[in-house]
Design a protein around this motif. Structure first.
Motif, mmCIF file in Angstrom:
data_model
loop_
_atom_site.group_PDB
_atom_site.id
_atom_site.type_symbol
_atom_site.label_atom_id
_atom_site.label_comp_id
_atom_site.label_asym_id
_atom_site.label_seq_id
_atom_site.Cartn_x
_atom_site.Cartn_y
_atom_site.Cartn_z
ATOM 1 N N GLU A 55 5.518 -5.117 -0.957
ATOM 2 C CA GLU A 55 5.656 -3.727 -0.540
ATOM 3 C C GLU A 55 4.471 -3.301 0.341
ATOM 4 N N LEU A 56 3.292 -3.727 -0.069
ATOM 5 C CA LEU A 56 2.091 -3.388 0.691
ATOM 6 C C LEU A 56 2.140 -4.001 2.089
ATOM 7 N N ARG A 116 10.651 2.274 -1.927
ATOM 8 C CA ARG A 116 9.208 2.267 -2.235
ATOM 9 C C ARG A 116 8.970 2.546 -3.710
ATOM 10 N N LYS A 117 7.875 1.969 -4.205
ATOM 11 C CA LYS A 117 7.493 2.254 -5.591
ATOM 12 C C LYS A 117 6.473 3.399 -5.585
ATOM 13 N N LYS A 156 -17.077 1.844 -8.479
ATOM 14 C CA LYS A 156 -16.121 1.188 -9.375
ATOM 15 C C LYS A 156 -15.802 2.068 -10.577
ATOM 16 N N ASP A 211 4.536 -2.049 4.189
ATOM 17 C CA ASP A 211 3.963 -0.770 4.600
ATOM 18 C C ASP A 211 2.967 -0.950 5.736
ATOM 19 N N THR A 226 -9.828 -11.550 -5.648
ATOM 20 C CA THR A 226 -10.109 -10.145 -5.975
ATOM 21 C C THR A 226 -9.194 -9.675 -7.094
ATOM 22 N N LEU A 227 -7.918 -9.978 -6.953
ATOM 23 C CA LEU A 227 -6.950 -9.592 -7.989
ATOM 24 C C LEU A 227 -7.314 -10.203 -9.334
ATOM 25 N N LEU A 258 -4.267 4.134 -0.902
ATOM 26 C CA LEU A 258 -5.425 3.515 -0.254
ATOM 27 C C LEU A 258 -5.906 4.386 0.897
ATOM 28 N N ASN A 259 -4.960 4.854 1.700
ATOM 29 C CA ASN A 259 -5.314 5.690 2.849
ATOM 30 C C ASN A 259 -5.909 7.030 2.409
ATOM 31 N N TYR A 317 -4.300 -2.443 -7.085
ATOM 32 C CA TYR A 317 -3.176 -2.679 -8.001
ATOM 33 C C TYR A 317 -3.604 -2.883 -9.457
ATOM 34 N N PRO A 318 -4.671 -3.642 -9.690
ATOM 35 C CA PRO A 318 -5.125 -3.739 -11.088
ATOM 36 C C PRO A 318 -5.445 -2.377 -11.703
ATOM 37 N N LYS A 337 -10.417 -2.237 -1.671
ATOM 38 C CA LYS A 337 -9.692 -3.445 -1.241
ATOM 39 C C LYS A 337 -8.294 -3.409 -1.832
ATOM 40 N N GLU A 338 -7.333 -3.905 -1.067
ATOM 41 C CA GLU A 338 -5.954 -3.898 -1.561
ATOM 42 C C GLU A 338 -5.846 -4.613 -2.903
ATOM 43 N N GLY A 339 -6.582 -5.718 -2.993
ATOM 44 C CA GLY A 339 -6.520 -6.514 -4.215
ATOM 45 C C GLY A 339 -7.106 -5.796 -5.424
ATOM 46 N N SER A 340 -7.895 -4.738 -5.172
ATOM 47 C CA SER A 340 -8.513 -4.007 -6.280
ATOM 48 C C SER A 340 -7.681 -2.821 -6.731
ATOM 49 N N TYR A 386 0.129 2.005 -0.692
ATOM 50 C CA TYR A 386 -0.542 2.035 0.604
ATOM 51 C C TYR A 386 -1.052 3.438 0.932
ATOM 52 N N TYR A 443 4.203 6.347 -7.705
ATOM 53 C CA TYR A 443 3.571 6.574 -9.005
ATOM 54 C C TYR A 443 3.484 8.071 -9.262
ATOM 55 N N TYR A 481 -2.172 -0.826 -12.528
ATOM 56 C CA TYR A 481 -1.570 -1.487 -13.707
ATOM 57 C C TYR A 481 -2.229 -0.973 -14.995
ATOM 58 N N ARG A 491 5.097 -8.383 -11.140
ATOM 59 C CA ARG A 491 4.622 -7.074 -10.713
ATOM 60 C C ARG A 491 3.780 -7.194 -9.427
ATOM 61 N N GLU A 538 -10.190 -8.571 -11.011
ATOM 62 C CA GLU A 538 -9.900 -7.217 -11.476
ATOM 63 C C GLU A 538 -8.932 -7.200 -12.661
ATOM 64 N N ILE A 539 -7.942 -8.078 -12.594
ATOM 65 C CA ILE A 539 -6.911 -8.049 -13.638
ATOM 66 C C ILE A 539 -7.476 -8.418 -14.990
ATOM 67 N N PHE A 576 -7.544 -12.764 -1.505
ATOM 68 C CA PHE A 576 -6.759 -11.710 -2.145
ATOM 69 C C PHE A 576 -6.560 -12.038 -3.627
ATOM 70 N N TYR A 621 2.635 6.313 -3.175
ATOM 71 C CA TYR A 621 2.845 4.861 -3.264
ATOM 72 C C TYR A 621 1.538 4.154 -2.907
#
Lengths: 240, 115
Positions: free
Chosen positions: A32-33, B78-79, B10, A36, A59-60, B32-33, B51-52, B46-49, B29, B81, B55, A25, A63-64, A56, B27
Motif C-alpha cells: 500500500e505504501l 486504502r487502509k 522516539k 501511495d 528497520t522493521l 508520514l507526510n 508501521y511497527p 522512516k517508513e520502516g519505523s 503514507y 486508521y 501495529y 500485515r 522496531e517490531i 527496510f 492512512y
C-alpha cells in the motif's frame, strides 16, 4: 499493482523473523505504501521509493521486536572440547562454529550451510572429508553437482584422483559415467583418451555391453583398490 | 547530541501518531507526510519505523483499521486508521503525563546556572 512492488514486499517479509500474521500485515502495508508513493511521485522503482529491501527489513525488524534482532545467532550451552554442541547463525557476517554447525558460513564436525566446512559438510559450497552439495570438495568422498575429491567423487561433473562417477567423470584410476576419462573407464556415451605419457595403459568399455570385460580388467589390475570403493563399483555396476 | 535527539523523538512518536489519528482518520503514507509537515521537518519518520508503531497502537486497542476506497482508479482500497474510545482515554493520559514531565524538566532546566 506493479510486479516489482510485490517482489520487493516479498523480499522484505522473507528477511523478517516474525509470525505469519505479522508478515501478512507488513506485506499488505508495504504494498500500500509503495502504491501511495508511486501515485505521488510517479517513480516505479521500489528501491528508489523505500530504499533497499535489506535496510527496510532491518528497520522493521528492530522496531517490531527489539529483543529479537534481525539476525539470530545461537549456541548450545553444552560444549565438548571447547566447542558448542550446536551452533546456529543466519547472519552472513558470522561463521557458525560447533560440533553441529548450521549457518550461512559454518564450520563443524557436521556442517550445514551455504558455505560449509567440516568432516561431514552439506551446503551450496561444501568442503570436508565427506562433502555433499552444489559444489563439493572432499578428501574422501564428494557428492554434488560438481564434485571434486581425492578419493571418490560422485556428481554431474565428478573429478577424483581414484574413482569418479557421473555425467562427466574424470579420474586418474577409474571413471564411470556418460563421458569419461581415466585409466579404466566404463562409459555410456564416449570417453576421452589420455596421452601415453600420462598413463601406461588405458581401458575403455561401453556399458552395459562390455561389462564383463570391465570386470575382468578391474579384478586383474585393481585388486588393491580398497574394499569400500570395490563395493561401490560392484554395487553400482552390478558385477561380482 | 544526535543520539539524544533520536531518543527524545522516539519516545514521543506514539503520542504524536495517536494525536494525528485523533484529529482525523489517516492512512500510513498520509501519516508520514503529516508528521513531517506539522513538525516542520523535525519528525521525519522512516517508513520502516511507522508501521511497527501503528501495529503496537492497534494491538493495544488504541486505534483500529478499516478499508476505504475513495478513488475508482485505485483498485486496492486504502487502509485507514481511526482512534478508539480506549485510544482517546490513553491519549488524554499521555498528554497529561507529557505536560507533567515537561513542567518538571522545564523547572529543573530553568534553575540551571553556569558553574
Amino acid at each position: 499493482m506493479l510486479k516489482s512492488f510485490r517482489k520487493y514486499a516479498n523480499q522484505v517479509v522473507g528477511m523478517l523473523n516474525s509470525d505469519t500474521e505479522t508478515k501478512r500485515r507488513i506485506r499488505e502495508d508495504i504494498l500500500e505504501l509503495l502504491q501511495d508513493r508511486y501515485e505521488d511521485t510517479g517513480i516505479t522503482d521500489p528501491v528508489e521509493l523505500l530504499g533497499s529491501p535489506h535496510n527496510f527489513a532491518e528497520t522493521l525488524g528492530e522496531e517490531i521486536n527489539k529483543a529479537a534482532s534481525f539476525y539470530r545467532t545461537k549456541q548450545s550451552s553444552t560444549t565438548f572440547l571447547g566447542l558448542p554442541l550446536l551452533s546456529y547463525s543466519n547472519n552472513p557476517a558470522v561463521t557458525s562454529k560447533g560440533w553441529i554447525a548450521v549457518g550461512i558460513k559454518s564450520i563443524g564436525f557436521i556442517s550445514i550451510g551455504s558455505f560449509a566446512t567440516g568432516i561431514f559438510s552439506f551446503g551450496a559450497f561444501s568442503i570436508g572429508l565427506f562433502s555433499f552439495g552444489g559444489v563439493s570438495l572432499a578428501l574422501l568422498a564428494a557428492f554434488g553437482g560438481v564434485a571434486v575429491a581425492y578419493d571418490t567423487a560422485l556428481g554431474g561433473v565428478a573429478v577424483a584422483y581414484h574413482l569418479a562417477f557421473g555425467g562427466f567423470a574424470i579420474a586418474k584410476d577409474i571413471a564411470i559415467g556418460g563421458l569419461t576419462s581415466a585409466r579404466l573407464m566404463a562409459y555410456l556415451q564416449a570417453y576421452l583418451p589420455q596421452s601415453e605419457s600420462m598413463i601406461k595403459s588405458q581401458w575403455a568399455f561401453r556399458i552395459p555391453n562390455e561389462l564383463d570385460s570391465f570386470s575382468e580388467i578391474f579384478k586383474r589390475y585393481f585388486s588393491d583398490f580398497g574394499s569400500v570403493k570395490k563395493t561401490i563399483i560392484q554395487s553400482i555396476l552390478r558385477i561380482k | 547530541m544526535d543520539r539524544l535527539n533520536q531518543q527524545l523523538k522516539k519516545g514521543v512518536f506514539e503520542i504524536l501518531v495517536l494525536k494525528l489519528i485523533n484529529e482525523e482518520d489517516l492512512y500510513g503514507y498520509e501519516l508520514l507526510n503529516r508528521l513531517e509537515t506539522e513538525s516542520h521537518g523535525t519528525f521525519r519518520l522512516k517508513e520502516g519505523s511507522l508501521y511497527p508503531i501503528l501495529y503496537r497502537l492497534e494491538d493495544k486497542g488504541f486505534i483500529e483499521s478499516y478499508r476505504k476506497n475513495l478513488s475508482s482508479e485505485r483498485k486496492v482500497p486504502r487502509k485507514y486508521y481511526r482512534i478508539t474510545k480506549t485510544g482517546i482515554e490513553s491519549l488524554q493520559e499521555m498528554i497529561a503525563s507529557w505536560n507533567d514531565f515537561k513542567t518538571i524538566i522545564d523547572g529543573m532546566l530553568s534553575s540551571w546556572r553556569e558553574i
